[in-house]
Design an enzyme around this catalytic site. Sequence first.
Site, mmCIF file in Angstrom:
data_model
loop_
_atom_site.group_PDB
_atom_site.id
_atom_site.type_symbol
_atom_site.label_atom_id
_atom_site.label_comp_id
_atom_site.label_asym_id
_atom_site.label_seq_id
_atom_site.Cartn_x
_atom_site.Cartn_y
_atom_site.Cartn_z
ATOM 1 N N SER A 44 0.789 -1.119 -0.011
ATOM 2 C CA SER A 44 -0.020 -0.113 0.070
ATOM 3 C C SER A 44 0.814 1.186 0.071
ATOM 4 O O SER A 44 1.812 1.505 -0.890
ATOM 5 C CB SER A 44 -0.939 0.142 1.256
ATOM 6 O OG SER A 44 -1.668 1.196 1.256
ATOM 7 N N HIS A 71 -2.707 -0.753 -3.610
ATOM 8 C CA HIS A 71 -3.810 0.357 -3.462
ATOM 9 C C HIS A 71 -3.378 1.333 -4.572
ATOM 10 O O HIS A 71 -2.720 2.202 -4.284
ATOM 11 C CB HIS A 71 -3.906 0.745 -2.391
ATOM 12 C CG HIS A 71 -4.433 -0.244 -1.097
ATOM 13 N ND1 HIS A 71 -4.287 -0.251 0.089
ATOM 14 C CD2 HIS A 71 -4.654 -1.775 -1.520
ATOM 15 C CE1 HIS A 71 -4.645 -1.354 0.647
ATOM 16 N NE2 HIS A 71 -4.772 -2.400 -0.251
ATOM 17 N N ASP A 163 -4.734 -4.977 5.320
ATOM 18 C CA ASP A 163 -5.236 -5.853 4.012
ATOM 19 C C ASP A 163 -3.892 -6.793 3.864
ATOM 20 O O ASP A 163 -2.626 -6.372 3.883
ATOM 21 C CB ASP A 163 -5.118 -4.563 2.944
ATOM 22 C CG ASP A 163 -5.623 -5.402 1.697
ATOM 23 O OD1 ASP A 163 -6.106 -6.510 1.713
ATOM 24 O OD2 ASP A 163 -5.599 -4.863 0.696
#
Length: 989
Positions: A44, A71, A163
């Site tokens: 991310s 992301h 995540d």
Amino acid sequence: MAGKTGSARDKSGKVVAQAGELAATAQAAASGKESFPIVGLGASAGGLEAFEQFFRAMPADSGMGFVLVQHLDPSHASILTEILQRSTAMPVVEAQDQMAVEPDRVHVIPPNRDMAIFHGMLRLSVPTEPRGKRMPIDAFLRSLAEDQGENAVGVILSGTGTDGTLGLRAVFGAGGLCLVQEPASAKFDGMPESAIKAGYATRVLTAEQMPQALRDGTRPLPIRQAVAVPSPAAGALVRILMLLRSATGHDFSQYKKSTLARRIERRMAQQGIEDAEVYARFLKEQPAELHVLFRELLINVTSFFRDPLAFVALKTEVLLALLADKPENYVLRAWVAGCATGEEAYSIAMLLRELMDEARQHFKVQLYSTDLDDDAIVKARAGLYPPNIAQDVTPERLRRFFTKEDSGYRVNKEIREMVVFAVQSVIKDPPFTRLDLLACRNLLIYLEPELQNRMIPAFHYALKPGGVLFLSPSESIGGHTELFEPIDRKWKLYRAKPSAASIRTVLGSGLSWAGRSGLSAPSPLQRPAEPHYAELAKRTLLQSFAPAAVVTDLQGNILYVHGETGKFLRPAPGQPTHNVIEMAREGLQLALREVLRHACDEGRPAQSRTLSVRTEGRDQALSLGVRSLPDPDASHRVLLISFQELAGTAAAKPTRRPRSGSTAEAQRIVELERELAYATESMKAMLEEQQASNEELKSTNEELQSTNEELQSTNEELETSKEELQSVNEELVTVNAELQAKIEQMAGMQDDMKNLLDNIRIGTIFLDRKLLIRRFTRDALNVYRLAGTDIGRPLADIRSELQGGDLLADAQAVLESLVPVERELSTAGGSWYLVRIQPYRTTDNLIDGVVLTFANVTERVQAIATRKARDLAEAIVDTVSNPLVVLDGDLHMLSANRAFHREFGGSAQATLGQHFFEIGDRQWDFPTLHELLEQVLPSERSFVRRPVEHDFPGLGVRHLKLSARRIAEPAGAGDLVLLAIEMAAPEPA
């Protein structure tokens, strides 16, 4: 018309044939393609730097395929492929739908897409979740674990949030390799920390160290070939399992060898050991490594509502029926075997709670949840799970059954109290019994087939008759169809049949708990213990006078055999069976089937029938008796079927004597009449059954017709609803466009307002009706010590720099009277602020608080003070008859009275603002005056009547007496010098 139809069929057939050929070609290609590790990398924030470090250290010919999931901003095109291409010689491509993952190539997820993998092909889809709730890394790694199994590799790099944690758990459970970036080396350590705390990191390394770990972890070691053929490595595997059994008390010899080998290899790779024999010696020398390996072999991989449709089927097809006819005080018993960290047990508890709330009934639930891993049981008891579970649990269930905490979601008390967690071995320890539901999902797949075959009867023994067994889609009951009947074949829901066969199977299974549990095969003829002679007499009488008999259940499965039944029953050809109908001899099957049907459908307590059976080449008259026996535990009905031979030849009915005198012919007529009577009776029974079936089919047909009409009506309503929804959708599109325009307009106005407030440099604080801080501007920090976290706090809690005023009391007064308040207040540092307090009015002219503004007026206050001082000095000067001069701190002329100009000349306009020593052609520039004003006055602050004699050009010698004083001006504007000049007569000589 016919020609067109035929051509259409030809074309359709051709297309289907081509599609079949393509599918076959693709399948052949896939099967012939060599498998290779696929590495899923998730990151991310800060992930770009970690990606570059990883690929700079990764050689271009590693033989692995790489898939990057990051992301990304959904509204902007990604240039990640171009950036990463500078760090590796491998081709870097943006993934496309149905693109095959190839070795030595990097595949990058495109913006605003979710990605999964199926049979080695990347599948892209438009995200359905809102931007803030997406977990793309979890989703891809889960699909990677399902698709690639042990060839899956999960890598978690820099990023915020959690995540990737659940995805890494899936890879870990599939036997894949899990690497996590060292948090200290990550730009953002949220994702690595989450994965490490969850316990799913095989190794924790920097991004530069991971390529070497991948090459070591994906290289096959000798122990993997040991599972098939005897070798030194196979002997090492046995020694490792023996060491595990000695250290932990648990035997893994019946677990699948491929799974054991993969996980042992993973530990060997972490210890840098390539030989299984060396690792076996290492385990013997390092007991701590034995316990680490034990944890590695335990497969704690699960999730809430795993296979969601399976839980829908469980709720609608099983639990609803289980609770339908139960009294209020009923105790529902369920067992979740191999629960891991408890998600599945809590899922079932939530379903039960929902059903009880919907039915407005309350049942006592005893939900036992067990696992071999005590660490997993500790986590399950805590009931705290990461935020990622929002991907598996609906928002409604999250709100209803969980409490949001900083570290994730905690199960509510009402669900937690429904579940009892315990450490238990399904193989080693006895099961819970008298269960309504037994869930054992994704446990049998890790066991060898032989052990699986022994576990299914044990599960049947644990369930009540009619209880439900819940397996995973990849598991089944095998050949034990006599114990279970399917409820839902797709989601592996089975109902336990009333049968005692499982007890006999368990007794002979070799399970460790079966021998010490006191199990015994049921015997309908068991009686309490009596004296030896009485028991001997009973046995002799039964053997001598009682007819041969069998005890069966309602399906005809034999539970117990008494006496010699060989004349009436025989083993049926083909697959061995214990069903009395299939084992019956000629002439007996139809009668047995009919009496069993009557016993099941009509519940007749006792029946007796005389018929003929063909045995040993001749017909034998037989009395067939059927009686219902009481079951000791009332769990299911059993039948006693007795076979009693009758004296003489078999004759179903008395027959008419034939006219012919031939004995053989008469015998043949008797047999034919008997067979005809038997056939007539059988036909009659079949007709009755057929009529009953026809009535049932007719009733079913009527119900189907009614259902069809309802479905047609529903379909018409859905069509209408579809048109209405389409119209509403078009309206929503229009409204959405308008709202988007308004949002852009509001964003522009917000920017304008922010710049306005920043540029006017007036501190502003907005308070609500309770005087709680709503928002504030940057310049308000000069007056109140505010921080961003103070939004929503009372203003009374914040210290103010202003002195001499109660602003909160003023604000409350403004709220009550709506009369603005304005006042000037100073700070300890000497700054002055004009404070205005006004009501906060909405666009609807409603009062919703107050607004405090703080304007810095320090310069204005100082200017007013200076002007007042000057006016005062001028008034004083003008009223004095002697010459008087007012100077500033630097001795510049501020004013002089008329007496001064009369005595020494000059005018106010000419002298104002000039230095005192420079006025009048420097007539005041002489040493004595310099000394008095520049040395004496600054040190002493004043002097009085100091005599001075000076020859003024054009005026002659004057004798003066000078007095001066420094006056501090208010508001910090500086000092003033008041100089008084007294004309004196010359002193006598």
